[in-house]
Structure formats: structure tokens, C-alpha cells
Design a protein around this motif. Sequence first.
Motif, PDB file in Angstrom:
ATOM      1  N   THR A 119       0.835  -1.191   0.000  1.00  0.00           N
ATOM      2  CA  THR A 119       0.000   0.000   0.000  1.00  0.00           C
ATOM      3  C   THR A 119       0.878   1.252   0.000  1.00  0.00           C
ATOM      4  O   THR A 119       2.091   1.177   0.232  1.00  0.00           O
ATOM      5  CB  THR A 119      -0.926   0.034   1.227  1.00  0.00           C
ATOM      6  N   ALA A 120       0.265   2.388  -0.268  1.00  0.00           N
ATOM      7  CA  ALA A 120       0.967   3.675  -0.195  1.00  0.00           C
ATOM      8  C   ALA A 120       0.496   4.385   1.067  1.00  0.00           C
ATOM      9  O   ALA A 120      -0.523   5.084   1.049  1.00  0.00           O
ATOM     10  CB  ALA A 120       0.679   4.522  -1.423  1.00  0.00           C
ATOM     11  N   PRO A 121       1.196   4.211   2.200  1.00  0.00           N
ATOM     12  CA  PRO A 121       0.711   4.776   3.473  1.00  0.00           C
ATOM     13  C   PRO A 121       0.652   6.297   3.425  1.00  0.00           C
ATOM     14  O   PRO A 121       1.535   6.955   2.866  1.00  0.00           O
ATOM     15  CB  PRO A 121       1.758   4.297   4.497  1.00  0.00           C
ATOM     16  N   ARG A 122      -0.383   6.855   4.032  1.00  0.00           N
ATOM     17  CA  ARG A 122      -0.525   8.298   4.153  1.00  0.00           C
ATOM     18  C   ARG A 122       0.098   8.746   5.467  1.00  0.00           C
ATOM     19  O   ARG A 122      -0.212   8.189   6.532  1.00  0.00           O
ATOM     20  CB  ARG A 122      -2.000   8.687   4.125  1.00  0.00           C
ATOM     21  N   ALA A 123       0.964   9.734   5.407  1.00  0.00           N
ATOM     22  CA  ALA A 123       1.622  10.242   6.615  1.00  0.00           C
ATOM     23  C   ALA A 123       0.702  11.225   7.324  1.00  0.00           C
ATOM     24  O   ALA A 123       0.115  12.106   6.690  1.00  0.00           O
ATOM     25  CB  ALA A 123       2.934  10.920   6.254  1.00  0.00           C
ATOM     26  N   GLN A 164       6.317  17.731   5.436  1.00  0.00           N
ATOM     27  CA  GLN A 164       6.565  16.437   4.806  1.00  0.00           C
ATOM     28  C   GLN A 164       5.258  15.699   4.520  1.00  0.00           C
ATOM     29  O   GLN A 164       5.120  15.029   3.493  1.00  0.00           O
ATOM     30  CB  GLN A 164       7.473  15.586   5.698  1.00  0.00           C
ATOM     31  N   GLN A 165       4.295  15.792   5.454  1.00  0.00           N
ATOM     32  CA  GLN A 165       2.991  15.171   5.222  1.00  0.00           C
ATOM     33  C   GLN A 165       2.316  15.772   3.988  1.00  0.00           C
ATOM     34  O   GLN A 165       1.755  15.048   3.150  1.00  0.00           O
ATOM     35  CB  GLN A 165       2.095  15.365   6.457  1.00  0.00           C
ATOM     36  N   PHE A 166       2.371  17.091   3.873  1.00  0.00           N
ATOM     37  CA  PHE A 166       1.753  17.763   2.731  1.00  0.00           C
ATOM     38  C   PHE A 166       2.466  17.382   1.434  1.00  0.00           C
ATOM     39  O   PHE A 166       1.811  17.074   0.425  1.00  0.00           O
ATOM     40  CB  PHE A 166       1.796  19.277   2.938  1.00  0.00           C
ATOM     41  N   ALA A 167       3.792  17.398   1.457  1.00  0.00           N
ATOM     42  CA  ALA A 167       4.544  17.048   0.250  1.00  0.00           C
ATOM     43  C   ALA A 167       4.248  15.614  -0.187  1.00  0.00           C
ATOM     44  O   ALA A 167       4.079  15.332  -1.383  1.00  0.00           O
ATOM     45  CB  ALA A 167       6.047  17.226   0.510  1.00  0.00           C
ATOM     46  N   ALA A 187       7.803  24.285  -1.342  1.00  0.00           N
ATOM     47  CA  ALA A 187       8.934  24.402  -2.267  1.00  0.00           C
ATOM     48  C   ALA A 187      10.043  25.267  -1.675  1.00  0.00           C
ATOM     49  O   ALA A 187      11.233  24.955  -1.806  1.00  0.00           O
ATOM     50  CB  ALA A 187       8.463  24.983  -3.598  1.00  0.00           C
ATOM     51  N   LEU A 188       9.656  26.365  -1.012  1.00  0.00           N
ATOM     52  CA  LEU A 188      10.648  27.246  -0.387  1.00  0.00           C
ATOM     53  C   LEU A 188      11.416  26.525   0.713  1.00  0.00           C
ATOM     54  O   LEU A 188      12.653  26.574   0.751  1.00  0.00           O
ATOM     55  CB  LEU A 188       9.943  28.484   0.177  1.00  0.00           C
ATOM     56  N   LEU A 189      10.698  25.850   1.610  1.00  0.00           N
ATOM     57  CA  LEU A 189      11.382  25.160   2.700  1.00  0.00           C
ATOM     58  C   LEU A 189      12.230  24.009   2.163  1.00  0.00           C
ATOM     59  O   LEU A 189      13.329  23.749   2.662  1.00  0.00           O
ATOM     60  CB  LEU A 189      10.373  24.641   3.718  1.00  0.00           C
ATOM     61  N   SER A 190      11.731  23.323   1.137  1.00  0.00           N
ATOM     62  CA  SER A 190      12.501  22.245   0.528  1.00  0.00           C
ATOM     63  C   SER A 190      13.813  22.771  -0.051  1.00  0.00           C
ATOM     64  O   SER A 190      14.870  22.137   0.081  1.00  0.00           O
ATOM     65  CB  SER A 190      11.675  21.564  -0.559  1.00  0.00           C
ATOM     66  N   ALA A 191      13.755  23.956  -0.684  1.00  0.00           N
ATOM     67  CA  ALA A 191      14.972  24.564  -1.243  1.00  0.00           C
ATOM     68  C   ALA A 191      15.949  24.949  -0.138  1.00  0.00           C
ATOM     69  O   ALA A 191      17.172  24.814  -0.294  1.00  0.00           O
ATOM     70  CB  ALA A 191      14.605  25.777  -2.089  1.00  0.00           C
ATOM     71  N   LEU A 192      15.432  25.443   0.987  1.00  0.00           N
ATOM     72  CA  LEU A 192      16.307  25.825   2.096  1.00  0.00           C
ATOM     73  C   LEU A 192      16.921  24.591   2.768  1.00  0.00           C
ATOM     74  O   LEU A 192      18.070  24.639   3.227  1.00  0.00           O
ATOM     75  CB  LEU A 192      15.517  26.638   3.122  1.00  0.00           C
ATOM     76  N   GLN A 193      16.185  23.508   2.847  1.00  0.00           N
ATOM     77  CA  GLN A 193      16.690  22.301   3.494  1.00  0.00           C
ATOM     78  C   GLN A 193      17.579  21.469   2.569  1.00  0.00           C
ATOM     79  O   GLN A 193      18.350  20.624   3.047  1.00  0.00           O
ATOM     80  CB  GLN A 193      15.528  21.438   3.988  1.00  0.00           C
ATOM     81  N   VAL A 234       1.564  13.930  13.261  1.00  0.00           N
ATOM     82  CA  VAL A 234       2.573  14.728  13.956  1.00  0.00           C
ATOM     83  C   VAL A 234       2.365  16.194  13.579  1.00  0.00           C
ATOM     84  O   VAL A 234       2.178  16.521  12.413  1.00  0.00           O
ATOM     85  CB  VAL A 234       4.000  14.274  13.588  1.00  0.00           C
ATOM     86  N   THR A 235       2.406  17.083  14.556  1.00  0.00           N
ATOM     87  CA  THR A 235       1.961  18.468  14.354  1.00  0.00           C
ATOM     88  C   THR A 235       3.085  19.471  14.140  1.00  0.00           C
ATOM     89  O   THR A 235       2.811  20.655  13.950  1.00  0.00           O
ATOM     90  CB  THR A 235       1.118  18.924  15.554  1.00  0.00           C
ATOM     91  N   THR A 236       4.359  19.063  14.201  1.00  0.00           N
ATOM     92  CA  THR A 236       5.429  20.037  14.040  1.00  0.00           C
ATOM     93  C   THR A 236       5.426  20.609  12.628  1.00  0.00           C
ATOM     94  O   THR A 236       4.893  19.997  11.685  1.00  0.00           O
ATOM     95  CB  THR A 236       6.798  19.403  14.324  1.00  0.00           C
ATOM     96  N   PHE A 237       6.023  21.781  12.467  1.00  0.00           N
ATOM     97  CA  PHE A 237       6.116  22.440  11.163  1.00  0.00           C
ATOM     98  C   PHE A 237       6.779  21.495  10.155  1.00  0.00           C
ATOM     99  O   PHE A 237       6.283  21.295   9.034  1.00  0.00           O
ATOM    100  CB  PHE A 237       6.907  23.732  11.335  1.00  0.00           C
ATOM    101  N   HIS A 238       7.899  20.877  10.544  1.00  0.00           N
ATOM    102  CA  HIS A 238       8.625  19.994   9.632  1.00  0.00           C
ATOM    103  C   HIS A 238       7.765  18.798   9.225  1.00  0.00           C
ATOM    104  O   HIS A 238       7.683  18.456   8.035  1.00  0.00           O
ATOM    105  CB  HIS A 238       9.915  19.495  10.288  1.00  0.00           C
ATOM    106  N   ALA A 239       7.131  18.149  10.183  1.00  0.00           N
ATOM    107  CA  ALA A 239       6.328  16.959   9.876  1.00  0.00           C
ATOM    108  C   ALA A 239       5.151  17.323   8.974  1.00  0.00           C
ATOM    109  O   ALA A 239       4.817  16.577   8.040  1.00  0.00           O
ATOM    110  CB  ALA A 239       5.837  16.307  11.160  1.00  0.00           C
ATOM    111  N   ARG A 240       4.525  18.479   9.223  1.00  0.00           N
ATOM    112  CA  ARG A 240       3.380  18.869   8.404  1.00  0.00           C
ATOM    113  C   ARG A 240       3.812  19.216   6.985  1.00  0.00           C
ATOM    114  O   ARG A 240       3.078  18.945   6.027  1.00  0.00           O
ATOM    115  CB  ARG A 240       2.632  20.049   9.038  1.00  0.00           C
TER     116      ARG A 240
END
Length: 568
Positions: free
Chosen positions: A212-216, A227-230, A442-448, A219-225
Motif C-alpha cells: 500500500t501507499a501509506p498516508r503520513a 513532509q505530510q503535505f509534500a 517548495a521554499l522550505l525544501s529549497a532551504l533544506q 505529527v503536528t510540528t512544522f517539519h512533519a506537516r
Amino acid sequence: MLLIVAASSAFAVDLLSYAQPFEYAHPLLHLLQLVLFVVLFGWVTAGFVTALMGFWVQLHPDPHALSLEQANVDNLGEDARTAIIMPICNEPPGPVFAGLRATCESLLENGRAGLFDVYVLSDTYSPALQEEELAAWSALREKLGEGLNLYYRRRKHRTRKKAGNVADFCRRWGRNYRYMVVLDADSVMTGKTLTKLVALMESNPQAGILQTAPRACGVTTFHARIQQFAGRVVGALFTSGMQFWQLGESHYWGHNAIIRVEPFMKHCALARLPGRGGLSGEILSHDFVEAALMRRAGYHIWLVADLDGSYEQQPSNLMEELQRDRRWCQGNLMNFRLITEPGFQAVHRAMILTGAMAYVSAPLWLAFLLVSLALRLMEPVSGVFTFIPWLGLSSSMDALWMITMSWLFMPRALAVIAILKQGNQAAYGGTASLIKSVFLEALLSALQAPIRMVAHTLFVLTALTGIALEWKSPDREARSVQWKDAFNRFKPTMSVVFLTLLAIFLCQSNAVLWLLPIGLPLLMAPMLIVVTSQPRWGRFLRRQHWLLTPEERMTPQILTRAWTLKYE
């Protein structure tokens, strides 16, 4: 796919040749730059083409893919016995058993619990956690009553980590079951999904593994959200694309999947890799190898991307993500030794290669940047005044960067278009919320990205040199990173970057501007990690309708139940 990648790379090489001087002062450096660029551009193109085909599949279902219509749960017989196994090691029992209880209760509500037995397979060596596990298991068994069998086993000899844990289960009880569903400690699956997986197996006798393709979520942190959205927006595109290219020779990710037990026991036992060093010994990323072995035995592995009801969690901060990546890096590099294994299918050889490239690409990007910087310092006018009238650009190098950046950003644009065409934007908070969230991601991904590049480069080097690897499960709860911890972790990197930028500025001041997109995020690494690890920023963005996913917009009942039980 290979033809598209080859044609795109050839076009890129042609453009790159325009940026080179007619007479090379440093021919070896130019050759190295060319080779690195061809490899990296091909890698980026392969990802873009996969996302492009995922876009097509989301709008035009693939008739060759495994169909969910074959999952006829009404025809399931009592002989389709299935074990649900959850290997754990030093996990906090509260969240683990809360998720497991929600899964078990969903099975009971679905009315098919009689087909399943549930096993908690513990490798926990902490005495305190052992006692908590036993108490949690006892309490859950009592709550479930006689409707569902729940077993607990703790190994005395913890050999070969998770793969050894699963193998031990197969040796002891595997013959009692036709199938087994493997869960991670943070996995939650609905009873309907579990039953459909069994039905799909029954209707496809040559299927060895259904992933299956698990949905993330959860977790409520900025980073986790982020990654969940991406994963929910762009990741869904790549998953559909992989399903299109791989068909019955797909990935197995080691959890949230169903396996046909008999051929798994017969063909998927793993030996140690011979030799010394970090790339020998126990196979760490066992799932890719087990999928290749299952396919070699004549069984198919399918990615069931459109099956709902399968969930997992993301690491709560970037430091935990990188800790997990270090283990995955070493495992994928070890697997590369098996790329010539007799009998493996070409698609699984390609998976082994891409698994290694997911991490080797980092030192290759770093090498390309350093070689390009060296050429800029030694040949400051190389390629600067080239003009290509038919592109309307002032430099072929500009054209190359434009194409590369487009390849990296276009999957996000395609994902948004697919969601809008399907009319699902309301599940992401509406069109405006979806678009602004994509730009934020996209912005945070570019910074990370520079932080990940340097970290993955170090992981590759440590894996090749055989430095010992710490094996530790990530925290299952949101955890804020302290400034001191983040600064101490990245102080050496920040010092090297600062001294490098200072030296280049003294040699050729305008060259520093070329490096700032890479250097600044590395100098800001502690701040980026600390800020994105904060749950309060994640909750603030959710209130503002940023980074919303369908699971946040309308939380599935099983997840609500799991989160409620966790805090009881």
C-alpha cells in the motif's frame, strides 16, 4: 523512460558545450564537470518523467495496473488465514498499542476478524519497557476479548534486527498462515483495507507482495506537516508514476504490506553480505532485496497506490529525519552490491540503482558545485558571454539551470493541476490554500536541500569507510529540537562553510554570490531545524489553512480513535 532520459541528457550536454571555451585551459576539470552533469541531469529527468506519468495515470487510470475491483471480500474462505505482525524494538508502548488497538477494533467492526491473528514481535531490551509492553498487551487482549487473537513474543536472541524478527516469526508460526501483513510501530490500517488486501491476494495467485501507499499523518510540528503535505500532494504523483513504470515488479517498503507467506519463507531468506566494512554483514534495507527475491521466484509485487486506509507517521524534525536517512543510506549502498545477482529482473536492478543514487547523488551534486566553482575561479569568463538566439537567453548555462529547476518544480505544478482537475481542492483547504502551501513547501525544501546534501554526503562517506552505525528508532511523538543540540550538531559544517565563503570572497568577491543559495541555508541550519521542529508553528499554520491534507481536513475515524487512545 530510458529513451526520454537519454534524449534529455544529450540535449543538456549539447547546451553545456555552448558554455565551454573553445580552448580548454583545464580539460580534465571540464570533462569531470560534463560527466557529473550528465549523470545528475539524467537523475533529475528520471524523477520528472516519473511524476509526469503519475500525472497522466491520476487523470487516466492505467488499465494494466492491479484493479481494486478484483477485491471481492464476499468470496473469502476460512483458509485465507492472515497474520498481522508488528515488530517493535524499544518503542514507547502507549502510542504503539493505541494504534494497534484502533486497527484491531476496526477489524472487529468490519466483521472479518476471524480471518486474522495479531502478533506483537518484541525485540525490546529495556527492562522498564518490557514490563510496560506486557502490561499494555495484557490490557489490550482483555479489551478485545475472544473476537480477535492477540499474541506477544519477545526474542531472547535479537539477531538481524527487523528482518531477523520477521524471519523468527515465519520459522515458528508461518506455516499456520497463507498471508501476513507487516506493520511498523507507527502503522495504523483499517479493517476494510486489511480485508481488501487479502481479497486481492486471493484473486491474484501469482501476487507475492501487495504494497500500500501509506498516508503520513499525526505529527503536528512544522517539519512533519511540510513532509505530510509534500507526500500527499507531490508524493502521490511519484507513487502513481512508479506504479505505471513498475507494474508487477514494484517496491516493497517493509511495512503496511501483505505478503504470501509460503514463497516468502522459501525464497526470501537473507544471508549476510561477505567481507568487512560498512557495506558487509547483515542486510539493513531488507525490503528491496526481499521484493527482488520474490520476483525472481516468479511472483509479482504490486504497488496498490489507490487503496485508502493505510497510515504512518513522519519524523517530527529534520535531525530525526537525517538520523533515519543515515540507516537507509547504508542499507541502500549495501544493496548495490547485489545489483548483478543472478535472476533479478531488470526493474529491480534499476530499483537497487535508484536506491543507491538517492544518496550518492548528494556527493555528486557537491562535487559538481565544487568543480564548477573551481572553473569559475580559474576561468572567470568561461561560458559567460555565450548567446543562443533560438532560446532567447544570454547564456547556455542559464538555460541549463532553468531546465533543471523546471524539472524539479514541475511535479508540484502537475500535482496541483491534477488535484484541481479531479475537483479535490476542497480537501486541501481550497485552491488558494493549496497553491500557497505548495509554494511554502517548495521554499522550505529549497532551504533544506543544502543541509540534506551535506548530511547525505557524510552518510555516504561513513558507510564506505565502515564507521559504526547507531540503530535507533525515531521518536513517535512531536519533539522540539533545542538550540544547543542543533548548534552542536552543525557547528563543524557551519565553520567549514563560513571559512570557505570568506576565502572565496578574498580571492574573487563576485563568486561568493554564486554560492550564497547553498551557503546561507547551511549557515542558518540550526535556526531552520529549531524553528521547523516547533509544534506551535505547525498548529499556527494549520489554523491559517496552510499545508492542509485530506486527513487533517476530515480525520478518518480510525486515526481519531488511535490518537484518543494514546492519551487515555
